[in-house]
Design a protein around this motif. Structure first.
Motif, PDB file in Angstrom:
ATOM      1  N   LEU A  89       0.813  -1.201   0.000  1.00 53.22           N
ATOM      2  CA  LEU A  89       0.000   0.000   0.000  1.00 53.22           C
ATOM      3  C   LEU A  89       0.853   1.261   0.000  1.00 53.22           C
ATOM      4  CD1 LEU A  89      -1.226  -2.059   2.531  1.00 53.22           C
ATOM      5  CD2 LEU A  89      -3.221  -0.728   1.878  1.00 53.22           C
ATOM      6  N   THR A  90       0.322   2.334  -0.561  1.00 52.31           N
ATOM      7  CA  THR A  90       0.972   3.627  -0.445  1.00 52.31           C
ATOM      8  C   THR A  90       0.747   4.160   0.968  1.00 52.31           C
ATOM      9  OG1 THR A  90      -1.004   4.866  -1.099  1.00 52.31           O
ATOM     10  CG2 THR A  90       0.482   4.118  -2.857  1.00 52.31           C
ATOM     11  N   TYR A  91       1.425   5.247   1.298  1.00 50.68           N
ATOM     12  CA  TYR A  91       1.218   5.865   2.608  1.00 50.68           C
ATOM     13  C   TYR A  91      -0.220   6.332   2.759  1.00 50.68           C
ATOM     14  CZ  TYR A  91       2.148   8.740   6.713  1.00 50.68           C
ATOM     15  OH  TYR A  91       2.130   9.266   7.987  1.00 50.68           O
ATOM     16  N   ASP A  92      -0.856   6.666   1.631  1.00 53.18           N
ATOM     17  CA  ASP A  92      -2.251   7.127   1.662  1.00 53.18           C
ATOM     18  C   ASP A  92      -3.238   5.984   1.858  1.00 53.18           C
ATOM     19  OD1 ASP A  92      -1.737  10.082   0.387  1.00 53.18           O
ATOM     20  OD2 ASP A  92      -0.508   8.566  -0.586  1.00 53.18           O
ATOM     21  N   GLY A  93      -2.773   4.742   1.758  1.00 48.47           N
ATOM     22  CA  GLY A  93      -3.644   3.601   2.018  1.00 48.47           C
ATOM     23  C   GLY A  93      -4.156   2.880   0.789  1.00 48.47           C
ATOM     24  N   THR A  94      -3.754   3.294  -0.396  1.00 47.37           N
ATOM     25  CA  THR A  94      -4.195   2.629  -1.623  1.00 47.37           C
ATOM     26  C   THR A  94      -3.360   1.384  -1.886  1.00 47.37           C
ATOM     27  OG1 THR A  94      -4.879   4.738  -2.598  1.00 47.37           O
ATOM     28  CG2 THR A  94      -4.516   2.899  -4.106  1.00 47.37           C
ATOM     29  N   ALA A  95      -4.051   0.261  -2.129  1.00 47.77           N
ATOM     30  CA  ALA A  95      -3.345  -0.984  -2.435  1.00 47.77           C
ATOM     31  C   ALA A  95      -2.851  -0.933  -3.877  1.00 47.77           C
ATOM     32  CB  ALA A  95      -4.266  -2.173  -2.232  1.00 47.77           C
ATOM     33  N   ILE A  96      -1.546  -0.986  -4.059  1.00 49.28           N
ATOM     34  CA  ILE A  96      -0.969  -0.931  -5.408  1.00 49.28           C
ATOM     35  C   ILE A  96      -0.468  -2.300  -5.856  1.00 49.28           C
ATOM     36  CG2 ILE A  96      -0.416   1.514  -5.333  1.00 49.28           C
ATOM     37  CD1 ILE A  96       2.425   0.808  -4.516  1.00 49.28           C
ATOM     38  N   ALA A  97      -0.470  -3.269  -4.953  1.00 51.04           N
ATOM     39  CA  ALA A  97      -0.177  -4.663  -5.295  1.00 51.04           C
ATOM     40  C   ALA A  97      -1.038  -5.527  -4.391  1.00 51.04           C
ATOM     41  CB  ALA A  97       1.301  -4.990  -5.092  1.00 51.04           C
ATOM     42  N   THR A  98      -1.828  -6.389  -4.999  1.00 48.26           N
ATOM     43  CA  THR A  98      -2.742  -7.224  -4.226  1.00 48.26           C
ATOM     44  C   THR A  98      -2.888  -8.582  -4.898  1.00 48.26           C
ATOM     45  OG1 THR A  98      -4.940  -7.245  -3.172  1.00 48.26           O
ATOM     46  CG2 THR A  98      -4.815  -6.432  -5.445  1.00 48.26           C
ATOM     47  N   SER A  99      -3.458  -9.552  -4.172  1.00 51.66           N
ATOM     48  CA  SER A  99      -3.660 -10.889  -4.723  1.00 51.66           C
ATOM     49  C   SER A  99      -5.111 -11.083  -5.114  1.00 51.66           C
ATOM     50  CB  SER A  99      -3.264 -11.959  -3.699  1.00 51.66           C
ATOM     51  OG  SER A  99      -1.878 -11.947  -3.453  1.00 51.66           O
ATOM     52  N   ARG A 100      -5.336 -11.892  -6.139  1.00 52.75           N
ATOM     53  CA  ARG A 100      -6.695 -12.214  -6.576  1.00 52.75           C
ATOM     54  C   ARG A 100      -6.762 -13.680  -6.954  1.00 52.75           C
ATOM     55  NH1 ARG A 100      -6.996  -9.545 -12.673  1.00 52.75           N
ATOM     56  NH2 ARG A 100      -5.063 -10.487 -13.458  1.00 52.75           N
ATOM     57  N   PRO A 101      -7.926 -14.336  -6.746  1.00 49.14           N
ATOM     58  CA  PRO A 101      -8.055 -15.756  -7.099  1.00 49.14           C
ATOM     59  C   PRO A 101      -7.936 -15.954  -8.606  1.00 49.14           C
ATOM     60  CG  PRO A 101      -9.836 -15.041  -5.638  1.00 49.14           C
ATOM     61  CD  PRO A 101      -9.145 -13.807  -6.097  1.00 49.14           C
ATOM     62  N   THR A 102      -7.268 -17.035  -8.991  1.00 42.91           N
ATOM     63  CA  THR A 102      -7.143 -17.348 -10.409  1.00 42.91           C
ATOM     64  C   THR A 102      -8.361 -18.100 -10.922  1.00 42.91           C
ATOM     65  OG1 THR A 102      -6.007 -19.435  -9.942  1.00 42.91           O
ATOM     66  CG2 THR A 102      -4.636 -17.460 -10.224  1.00 42.91           C
ATOM     67  N   GLY A 103      -9.081 -18.778 -10.011  1.00 43.93           N
ATOM     68  CA  GLY A 103     -10.262 -19.528 -10.398  1.00 43.93           C
ATOM     69  C   GLY A 103      -9.970 -20.933 -10.860  1.00 43.93           C
ATOM     70  N   HIS A 104      -8.704 -21.312 -10.861  1.00 47.59           N
ATOM     71  CA  HIS A 104      -8.339 -22.670 -11.279  1.00 47.59           C
ATOM     72  C   HIS A 104      -6.972 -23.005 -10.710  1.00 47.59           C
ATOM     73  CE1 HIS A 104      -5.556 -20.900 -14.197  1.00 47.59           C
ATOM     74  NE2 HIS A 104      -6.531 -20.043 -14.482  1.00 47.59           N
ATOM     75  N   GLY A 105      -6.651 -24.295 -10.677  1.00 50.34           N
ATOM     76  CA  GLY A 105      -5.374 -24.746 -10.145  1.00 50.34           C
ATOM     77  C   GLY A 105      -4.338 -24.930 -11.234  1.00 50.34           C
ATOM     78  N   PRO A 106      -3.107 -25.306 -10.862  1.00 51.74           N
ATOM     79  CA  PRO A 106      -2.680 -25.545  -9.481  1.00 51.74           C
ATOM     80  C   PRO A 106      -2.324 -24.262  -8.718  1.00 51.74           C
ATOM     81  CG  PRO A 106      -0.857 -25.947 -10.970  1.00 51.74           C
ATOM     82  CD  PRO A 106      -2.034 -25.592 -11.833  1.00 51.74           C
ATOM     83  N   TYR A 107      -2.222 -23.133  -9.425  1.00 50.13           N
ATOM     84  CA  TYR A 107      -1.873 -21.872  -8.764  1.00 50.13           C
ATOM     85  C   TYR A 107      -3.168 -21.118  -8.463  1.00 50.13           C
ATOM     86  CZ  TYR A 107       2.403 -23.313 -11.108  1.00 50.13           C
ATOM     87  OH  TYR A 107       3.475 -24.039 -11.562  1.00 50.13           O
ATOM     88  N   LEU A 108      -3.473 -20.977  -7.179  1.00 52.95           N
ATOM     89  CA  LEU A 108      -4.788 -20.482  -6.783  1.00 52.95           C
ATOM     90  C   LEU A 108      -4.888 -18.961  -6.737  1.00 52.95           C
ATOM     91  CD1 LEU A 108      -5.601 -23.038  -3.930  1.00 52.95           C
ATOM     92  CD2 LEU A 108      -6.116 -23.173  -6.392  1.00 52.95           C
ATOM     93  N   TYR A 109      -3.738 -18.285  -6.550  1.00 52.62           N
ATOM     94  CA  TYR A 109      -3.763 -16.823  -6.455  1.00 52.62           C
ATOM     95  C   TYR A 109      -2.680 -16.204  -7.341  1.00 52.62           C
ATOM     96  CZ  TYR A 109      -6.903 -17.194  -2.464  1.00 52.62           C
ATOM     97  OH  TYR A 109      -7.987 -17.448  -1.646  1.00 52.62           O
ATOM     98  N   GLY A 110      -3.038 -15.129  -7.977  1.00 51.21           N
ATOM     99  CA  GLY A 110      -2.084 -14.373  -8.792  1.00 51.21           C
ATOM    100  C   GLY A 110      -2.003 -12.949  -8.278  1.00 51.21           C
ATOM    101  N   ARG A 111      -1.046 -12.194  -8.805  1.00 53.95           N
ATOM    102  CA  ARG A 111      -0.801 -10.827  -8.331  1.00 53.95           C
ATOM    103  C   ARG A 111      -1.392  -9.817  -9.313  1.00 53.95           C
ATOM    104  NH1 ARG A 111      -0.242  -9.369  -3.270  1.00 53.95           N
ATOM    105  NH2 ARG A 111       1.705  -8.344  -2.690  1.00 53.95           N
ATOM    106  N   LEU A 112      -1.899  -8.715  -8.770  1.00 57.34           N
ATOM    107  CA  LEU A 112      -2.457  -7.627  -9.575  1.00 57.34           C
ATOM    108  C   LEU A 112      -1.818  -6.317  -9.120  1.00 57.34           C
ATOM    109  CD1 LEU A 112      -4.536  -6.546 -11.639  1.00 57.34           C
ATOM    110  CD2 LEU A 112      -6.132  -6.295  -9.723  1.00 57.34           C
TER     111      LEU A 112
END
Length: 483
Positions: A64-87
């Motif tokens: 997050l920035t100092y202001d509180g905005t998430a600039i890198a976060t995880s999101r579900p991929t919806g399928h395996g074997p890798y369940l989460y990717g980065r945004l």
């Protein structure tokens, strides 16, 4: 007879038993060696899918920035074997800071803070065990101010010229902005398609503009006339000079022992200006003469007091050390005094020059991570201001600040950085008249001069006729920080 036959039979059995015991010992020893010493290598082997699957089977913490905005976060991929990717939000804007995490590599904050972001950090694991909850990564809150970062990157991008800009809070060392241009979109590295990932990596590495290079922290530039701030500090600290002292500033100065002449880019009064005036209009020959008078050792000591030749600094991103040359002859010493020899500095170092003066001579250690927070909101790590080194005395810092303000006044070389109603202290450098040296434009500045809130360092590569844009970028960053 029976006893001797039994002993005869038992002898081979004992040998077999001993052999089996020895083999079992060797097997156990090998397993121990593999588990204790070989596991890092096996885990890092690209053919081993298990660590990769485990790496992406739960969300990483947010950046997050100092202001509180998430600039890198995880999101579900919806399928395996890798369940989460980065945004990555506004990827190009923050790429030199966040970096990226991909199948086989991570950079930037994603790498420097991987333990807490992934949940592997001991503090994060213990909290999860106590609460009997699944392991989740902790959030990393940066010191970056969105408005300042946007002003820095937008101003660089509008010029279309490769370069970098850094803004610091001189009182704490907090990094308010860290921009590098050209940049790249870290979302391109979040794919789990290996062929696509390899193609993206190859394309960006082969791009001539080097978008993957963090120019703000890892590219070294000739500091040019910004180094005259260091030379002036050494001169005043020696007791041999005062701001009103007259210095020799001929139109041309022959470098000792060579047929080469150093020239002034501008007229320097009557060739005997005061030190302050020579600083304001940036007289090369004046500061070359000062350097010859002081000698290389005094100059080197002062440069190192500002942070040159220091061991590798991490913020926590790794930075390339800025350098001041080792043993030099007199001609080289004269050139080094005006930043034209083998002196090299990162844009971070250029900002640190002003930050030290702005903070009464004390340079604070730059840092980029403000705090680390668990998903439940509890803080497990918080940064605090730490003095890095004393560059000059408090009295001398105030004198240098006053001299730097003349640069943005009428007749100075940095009027482009001036802001109506705000006293800006600065030192500029345009390297375009030095034989054999590529052209660069640099500025180090801070404001307000009497109560500093921000210090900046800006560098443009090969700006040509648009070299003066470097001062406009500094002004935009300062205005954003003071807004």
């Amino acid at each position: 007879m029976a006893g001797s036959r039994v002993r005869g039979i038992n002898l081979p059995l004992r040998r077999v038993a001993k052999l089996c015991a020895a083999m079992l010992f060797v097997l156990l020893a090998h397993i121990t060696v593999v588990q204790a010493f070989g596991s890092p290598v096996l885990n890092a082997d690209r053919r081993n899918e298990r660590p990769l699957i485990a790496r992406f089977d739960h969300p990483r913490g947010d950046i997050l920035t100092y202001d509180g905005t998430a600039i890198a976060t995880s999101r579900p991929t919806g399928h395996g074997p890798y369940l989460y990717g980065r945004l990555y939000k506004s990827g190009e804007l923050y790429a030199p800071i966040t970096g990226y995490v991909s199948l086989h590599r991570s950079t930037g904050i994603e790498q420097a803070q991987d333990a807490v972001l992934s949940g592997d950090d001991t503090k994060v694991k213990v909290r999860s065990m106590v609460r009997e909850e699944p392991v989740e990564g902790a959030d990393v809150r940066l010191t970056i101010r969105e408005r300042v970062q946007w002003a820095a990157y937008r101003s660089l991008k509008e010029t279309g010229i490769p370069g970098a800009a850094v803004a610091l809070d001189p009182a704490t060392g907090a990094v308010l902005a860290l921009a590098s241009y050209p940049s790249y979109d870290p979302n391109a590295f979040t794919t789990f398609d290996r062929d696509r990932l390899a193609a993206t990596t190859r394309r960006l590495k082969q791009t001539s503009s080097q978008p993957l290079l963090n120019r703000a922290l890892n590219r070294l530039y000739p500091p040019g006339s910004t180094f005259k701030l260091v030379t002036t500090a050494a001169a005043l600290a020696s007791g041999e000079y005062t701001p009103s002292a007259l210095v020799d500033a001929p139109t041309r100065l022959r470098l000792p022992g060579t047929p080469t002449y150093l020239e002034n880019a501008v007229a320097c009064g009557d060739a005997r200006p005061t030190l302050t005036y020579a600083f304001q209009v940036s007289c090369n020959t004046a500061f070359a003469n000062v350097g010859l008078q002081l000698g290389q050792d005094l100059l080197r000591d002062q440069a190192e007091a500002f942070g040159f030749n220091a061991p590798r600094l991490t913020i926590p991103l790794a930075t390339t050390p800025s350098r001041y040359p080792p043993a030099m002859d007199r001609a080289q010493t004269a050139l080094a005094a005006v930043g034209h020899h083998d002196n090299r500095a990162t844009p971070l170092m250029i900002a640190m020059l002003s930050a030290a003066v702005a903070n009464n001579g004390v340079l604070m250690r730059p840092y980029l991570v403000d705090e680390v927070r668990l998903p439940d909101g509890s803080i497990i790590n918080r940064a605090g201001p730490v003095p890095y080194r004393t560059a000059v005395s408090t009295t001398l810092a105030k004198v240098l600040a006053a001299m730097m303000t003349t640069v943005t006044h009428k007749g100075g070389t940095g009027t482009g950085a001036a802001i109506p109603g705000v006293e800006v202290a600065a030192k500029t450098a345009i390297l375009e008249t030095v034989p054999g040296m590529e052209d660069y434009a640099l500025v180090t500045a801070f404001a307000p001069a009497d109560t500093p809130e921000v210090a900046v360092g800006v560098v443009l590569e090969h700006p040509g006729s648009r070299a003066n844009a470097v001062a406009s970028i500094a002004r935009a960053v300062i205005e954003a920080a003071l807004a």
